[in-house]
Design an enzyme around this catalytic site. Structure first.
Site, short mmCIF file in Angstrom:
data_model
loop_
_atom_site.label_atom_id
_atom_site.label_comp_id
_atom_site.label_asym_id
_atom_site.label_seq_id
_atom_site.Cartn_x
_atom_site.Cartn_y
_atom_site.Cartn_z
CD GLU A 386 -0.22 -0.97 3.19
OE1 GLU A 386 0.21 -2.18 2.40
OE2 GLU A 386 -0.20 -1.19 4.25
CG ASP A 428 23.55 19.51 -29.75
OD1 ASP A 428 24.12 19.39 -28.71
OD2 ASP A 428 22.75 20.47 -30.06
CG ASP A 696 20.91 23.69 -28.44
OD1 ASP A 696 20.98 23.10 -29.48
OD2 ASP A 696 21.53 24.40 -27.99
CG ASP A 700 18.85 19.05 -31.51
OD1 ASP A 700 19.53 18.15 -32.59
OD2 ASP A 700 19.46 20.01 -31.30
CG ASN A 764 5.63 -11.54 6.85
OD1 ASN A 764 6.44 -11.85 7.65
ND2 ASN A 764 5.39 -10.15 6.61
CG ASN A 789 0.55 -3.56 6.86
OD1 ASN A 789 1.79 -3.70 6.16
ND2 ASN A 789 -0.24 -3.06 6.36
N1 LIG Z 1 21.75 30.61 -40.20
C1 LIG Z 1 22.38 29.63 -41.10
N2 LIG Z 1 22.43 30.09 -42.22
C2 LIG Z 1 22.93 29.21 -43.13
N3 LIG Z 1 23.46 28.11 -42.93
C3 LIG Z 1 23.29 27.59 -41.84
C4 LIG Z 1 22.71 28.35 -40.78
N4 LIG Z 1 22.83 27.52 -39.57
C5 LIG Z 1 23.38 26.47 -39.94
N5 LIG Z 1 23.50 26.15 -41.32
C6 LIG Z 1 24.14 24.90 -41.88
O1 LIG Z 1 23.48 23.91 -41.46
C7 LIG Z 1 24.28 23.10 -40.92
C8 LIG Z 1 23.61 22.43 -39.84
O2 LIG Z 1 23.51 23.34 -38.81
P1 LIG Z 1 23.90 22.94 -37.48
O3 LIG Z 1 25.44 22.85 -37.44
O4 LIG Z 1 23.40 24.08 -36.42
O5 LIG Z 1 23.36 21.58 -36.97
P2 LIG Z 1 23.34 20.86 -35.61
O6 LIG Z 1 23.17 19.37 -35.82
O7 LIG Z 1 22.30 21.54 -34.85
O8 LIG Z 1 24.89 21.03 -35.14
P3 LIG Z 1 25.36 21.11 -33.71
O9 LIG Z 1 25.53 19.56 -33.34
O10 LIG Z 1 26.51 21.86 -33.68
O11 LIG Z 1 24.33 21.64 -32.62
C9 LIG Z 1 25.48 24.15 -40.67
O12 LIG Z 1 26.63 23.29 -40.60
C10 LIG Z 1 25.55 25.10 -41.62
O13 LIG Z 1 26.25 24.73 -42.57
MG LIG Z 2 22.27 22.28 -32.80
#
Ligand SMILES: Nc1ncnc2c1ncn2[C@@H]1O[C@H](COP(=O)(O)OP(=O)(O)OP(=O)(O)O)[C@@H](O)[C@H]1O
Ligand SMILES: [Mg+2]
Length: 951
Positions: A386, A428, A696, A700, A764, A789
């Protein structure tokens, strides 16, 4: 039978129909006509086919029915009965549907006018007034029930009912003492768990409130002031508010889109449909709100693009609000919850075998069936776990609180256990391995020389884009400011924007300086940019981009990558025949002008944190969308082994089985799309890992949802925060390690309780059955069983405060019911053995055969003391007291309960409870029995651990 037909049949069988008349105050029940039913069936079938998940499992009638209810509600006119026939939300849903449908048919301006607003938004004063009228924009919050009503609900639980029946029966049988005692036990144990659970929940709520999401609203200070956009808490939104939505945002209310740009929304939370839906600003009609392309709903999220919208409905008035309580509030059980349920079921099954047996044994041997019945019920109560829910809640809440001190906020309490069980953490790169402080270091033209022009183009792109602003754009803007570049935008006007997405990996803005002459400025990942460039342009000199140029460019950017620079290429094109709006197909035949390079230095603490996590049995994998060379460099800097880096394009081709193998041996994955991140997590889980994901970004989100523990940071985009179970106030692997340890502690303490509960119950069972069979009287009186208990339960309430041996915290801990069962099967009988020894002593030495009270007292004390003390053996792998000591509160409750047990037979309560003073000679014998019990249990524990490596 086709799935389609099956589904239709399922709906027909499980639903009856009613029609809700929007003009009626309550739902009016009436049977829908056959043609209406058929029409509904057809629509549901079509819809079901679109819903892969439902159609895939046509056997699952419950899911089908829920899906049907959801869809019918979406249709708005006919709803399957039963579920909502008698409740207001159905009607309310219908009214709000009506309102949404109305607003949708109007053009943007008319919609604004209808809502008493304009493009400049509401004035602060008006917003305030409306907020007062409509209430905060929050789904009917779980009101904290009043104490009395909560107590009443509790008392209605089967367990308490059982106890109360027992009390009434005792009362009826003129056994007032028992009746009163049982009543006291009921009230006391319920008040205790009520109070503890309330406190725990309150603390958890406070923690959740620390993580806030906001909305971007346009408002004016006064009627004549200029509109200003600012972030406000979601609760403060009110109908008529004009808001901006961009990639990564949660839609904060039900809104009507006024203007949209490549605006895709994921409505899975409402429809189950995982493909994003594009939304527009134009007027539309449709039979149901969810089909409308100019409405967005609370609880959905923006996948890409941006939009301006006006709030139509807020809080409980929203579509989501109206169904939240019915369909969406249902929580999916985690493996932890399931494990607990399995455990509780195991205990209850024991009880079901035990009680009839004990009842029959005592009935036949003693002949008093009423007494036998009461005893059986008391034993049943004794065997019911419980306080298990209370122990679990307190443990989790305590863990959450401890984590919050380490700046880790737990949104979903039951994620704590997964956190401790996690053996792979995917993360990431930006902000975890790197400092997350991106700085623009270079802006080079195609010759590799610093070029203000490249910076200017990059600036225009970052300045005008309204979609997903990220660290790279921030860095461009900051650098441009520092460089004294035009603080203004050089008289450019924005015509259009082609927002960033993680598949194209580039973004464009279309600008105009002289009327009729458009310029498209595009920036993005180097490879993805080269794919759309046909020309090069060095300081205005245009040339064809041939293979050698491309190669040289790739070489020089790769060289920068190797130094840890992230590189974005910048290109443009002048458009001779301007259009009103542009989409991704305009990104072609561009002229490359150069590239910008950013530095985001590795975090000093990352290497140590990774090593620590690894020491604690958590392997790290990097899943990034960034390119492999930079990733490699950063990983190298933080000491992460990466013999090989797998690329998104490569893993896309691999079938699940092969990718699964690759996952075990590869640490770093680069150039991943959001779905590839999620796929990797899913496959790792299939291979038996408990996987955490830390991210973030909007990219993701899917991975965060897929993971066993989704971890995000406070500064993350809304979707990431919303999808996560755990939020870090700092993006830092160190706090994560602390959190993991805390999670394992919580789990350790819960498992302790389960092991104790299981083995003492099992023991028990043997003792009571044995005693019932051979004794001429009841082994204990029903109130004594209950008191025993209760006291034992009280001694366990401090388990949550206990310390856990450092060895236990060293590696991930998974939920293994097998361990607990084995423990129970070995240790339980040991406790019975010593119970029998006690019986023997009581009969042979103290002549208890003719003195039932003496037997009752002797066994009561032995049973209570042995159960209370054994905690200390079970709580550790080591030698109790000597090598590992319990926390002070646990020690205090142990001693206190033991003292109560020893004192009771001599107290003034003794007579009332049917106890008698124990002869002095009993105590040394009892001491020996307890010592023997502890020693034997310790030996068996060590043997078990060796044999099965249980720890
Ligand atoms: N504001 C932007 N303008 C143009 N290209 C961009 C921009 N942001 C990201 N990219 C392109 O997209 C790709 C992937 O984005 P990003 O690196 O943010 O991915 P991520 O998976 O979030 O990376 P991380 O693991 O570093 O967070 C970058 O390497 C870049 O080439
Ligand atoms: Mg990122």
């Amino acid at each position: 039978m086709t799935e389609r037909k099956r589904f239709g049949d399922g709906v027909r069988q499980t639903c009856w129909y009613i029609r809700v008349d929007p003009n009626q105050p309550g739902p009016k029940k009436m049977n829908a006509s056959d043609s209406e039913k058929n029409d509904l069936r057809r629509k549901i079938q079509d819809w079901a086919i679109r819903q892969g998940s439902v159609a895939r499992d046509p056997q699952n009638w419950k899911a089908l029915r829920e899906a049907a209810v959801r869809y019918c509600r979406e249709l708005g006119t006919i709803i399957p009965g039963g579920e909502i026939a008698s409740s207001a939300p159905g009607v309310q849903a219908d009214r709000s549907n009506q309102r949404l449908l109305e607003i949708a048919t109007l053009g943007p301006d008319a919609a604004l006018a209808e809502l008493g607003s304009g493009l400049g938004g509401l004035t602060e004063q008006e917003a305030e007034l409306r907020l007062r009228e409509h209430g905060p924009n929050a789904i009917r919050q779980e009101k904290r029930p009043i104490l009395v009503s909560e107590l009443a609900t509790r008392l209605r639980s089967p367990l308490n009912l059982l106890l109360l029946i027992l009390a009434t029966a005792s009362f009826a049988l003129d056994d007032r003492k028992t009746a009163v005692l049982i009543a006291v036990i009921v009230v006391l144990s319920n008040l205790l768990s009520l109070w503890q659970e309330r406190r725990a929940k309150l603390e958890a709520e406070k923690l959740r409130a620390l993580v806030k999401t906001t909305a971007t609203v346009v408002r004016r200070a006064t009627g004549t002031a200029l509109p200003v956009s600012r972030e406000i808490p979601l609760e403060c939104l009110t109908p008529g508010d004009v808001i901006h939505l961009s990639a990564g945002d949660m839609v904060p209310a039900d809104v009507r889109v006024l203007a949209a740009k490549d605006f895709f929304v994921n409505q899975a939370a409402l429809t189950g449909e995982s493909m994003p839906v594009e939304k527009f600003g134009s007027a539309q009609t449709a039979p149901a709100p969810l089909e409308l392309k100019n409405l967005c709903f609370m609880a959905t999220n923006v996948v890409s693009g941006s939009a301006t919208a006006v709030v139509v409905q807020t809080g409980a008035g929203t579509y989501f609000g109206s169904i939240a309580g019915h369909l969406l509030g249902r929580r999916v059980l985690t493996s932890f919850d399931q494990g607990l349920n399995r455990f509780a079921m195991l205990m209850i099954r024991f009880m079901l075998v035990m009680v009839p047996l004990v009842f029959l044994l005592n009935g036949f041997t003693k002949g008093d069936w009423m007494e036998a019945f009461l005893f059986g019920v008391a034993v049943a109560v004794g065997l019911t776990p419980e306080i298990l829910p209370m122990i679990v809640t307190i443990n989790l809440a305590k863990g959450a609180l401890a984590m919050s001190r380490k700046r880790v906020i737990v949104k979903q309490l039951s994620a704590i256990q997964n956190f401790g069980a996690m053996d792979i953490l995917c993360t990431d790169k930006t902000g975890t391995l790197t400092q997350g402080r991106v700085v623009l270091e270079r802006h080079l033209d195609l010759r590799g020389e610093e070029s203000p022009r490249v910076l200017e183009f990059a600036f225009l792109s970052s300045h005008f884009q309204s979609g997903l602003k990220n660290l790279l754009d921030d860095a461009v803007l900051l650098h441009a400011l520092d460089d004294g570049l035009p603080q203004t935008d050089g008289d450019w006007l924005k015509v259009d924007e082609i927002p960033f997405d993680f598949v194209r990996r580039r973004m464009s803005v279309v600008l105009e300086r002289e009327p009729g002459r458009h310029r498209l400025v595009c920036k993005g990942a180097v490879e993805e940019m080269l794919a759309v460039c046909t020309h090069g342009d060095t300081e205005g000199e245009r040339f064809d981009l041939d293979e050698s140029h491309r190669r040289r460019l790739k070489e020089s950017t790769a060289a920068l990558n190797e130094e840890g620079f992230r590189v974005l290429a910048v290109a443009y094109k002048d458009i001779e025949t301007p259009e009103i709006s542009y989409d991704a197909s305009a990104e072609k035949e561009l002229a490359l002008i150069g590239y910008v390079a950013f530095l985001d230095p590795p975090k000093d603490s990352a290497a140590a944190a990774i090593a620590e996590l690894r020491e604690h049995g958590v392997a790290i994998k990097i899943l990034t969308g960034d390119n492999e060379i930079v990733t490699r460099k950063i990983c190298h800097d933080v000491g992460l082994s990466m013999e090989r880096v797998a690329l998104g394009s490569a893993i896309e081709q691999l079938p699940d089985s092969e990718l699964g193998h690759l996952l075990e041996t590869t640490t770093v994955f680069a150039k991943l799309s959001p779905l590839q991140k999620a796929r990797i997590i899913g496959l790792l889980q299939q291979r038996g890992h408990v996987v955490g994901f830390l991210g973030d970004g909007i990219n993701d989100g899917p991975a965060l949802k897929e993971a066993d523990v989704g971890i995000s940071v406070d500064g993350a985009v809304d979707v990431a925060k919303e999808s996560a179970d755990i939020i870090l106030l700092e993006k830092n692997l160190e706090v994560l390690d602390d959190g993991v340890i805390e999670g394992r502690k919580v789990f350790g303490n819960i498992v302790k309780y389960l092991k104790m509960g299981a083995s003492s119950n099992f023991g028990n069972m043997f003792s009571v059955v044995g005693a019932s069979a051979f004794l001429p009287f009841l082994p204990m009186t029903p109130p004594q069983v209950l008191l025993n208990n209760l006291l034992y339960d009280l001694s366990q309430t401090t388990v949550a405060t206990d310390d856990v041996d450092p060895e236990y915290l060293d590696r991930p801990r998974q939920w293994e019911i097998g361990h607990i069962a084995r423990f129970m099967l070995c240790v339980g009988p040991v406790s019975s053995l010593f119970d029998y020894l006690t019986y023997f002593v009581l009969f042979s030495v103290f002549d208890a055969w003719s003195r039932p009270e003496l037997f009752h007292t002797g066994w009561f004390v032995e049973s209570l003391l042995s159960q209370t003390l054994i905690v200390h053996v079970i709580r550790t792998e080591k030698i109790p007291f000597l090598e590992s000591r319990a926390s002070l509160p646990l020690l205090v409750t142990t001693v206190a309960i033991c003292c109560v047990g020893i004192w009771l037979p001599y107290s003034s309560l003794a007579a009332n409870l049917g106890f008698t003073a124990l002869p002095g000679g009993y105590w040394p014998v009892l001491f020996l029995i307890l010592a023997g019990y502890i020693a034997l249990t310790q030996t068996i524990k060590v043997w078990l651990n060796r044999k099965y490596r249980i720890d």
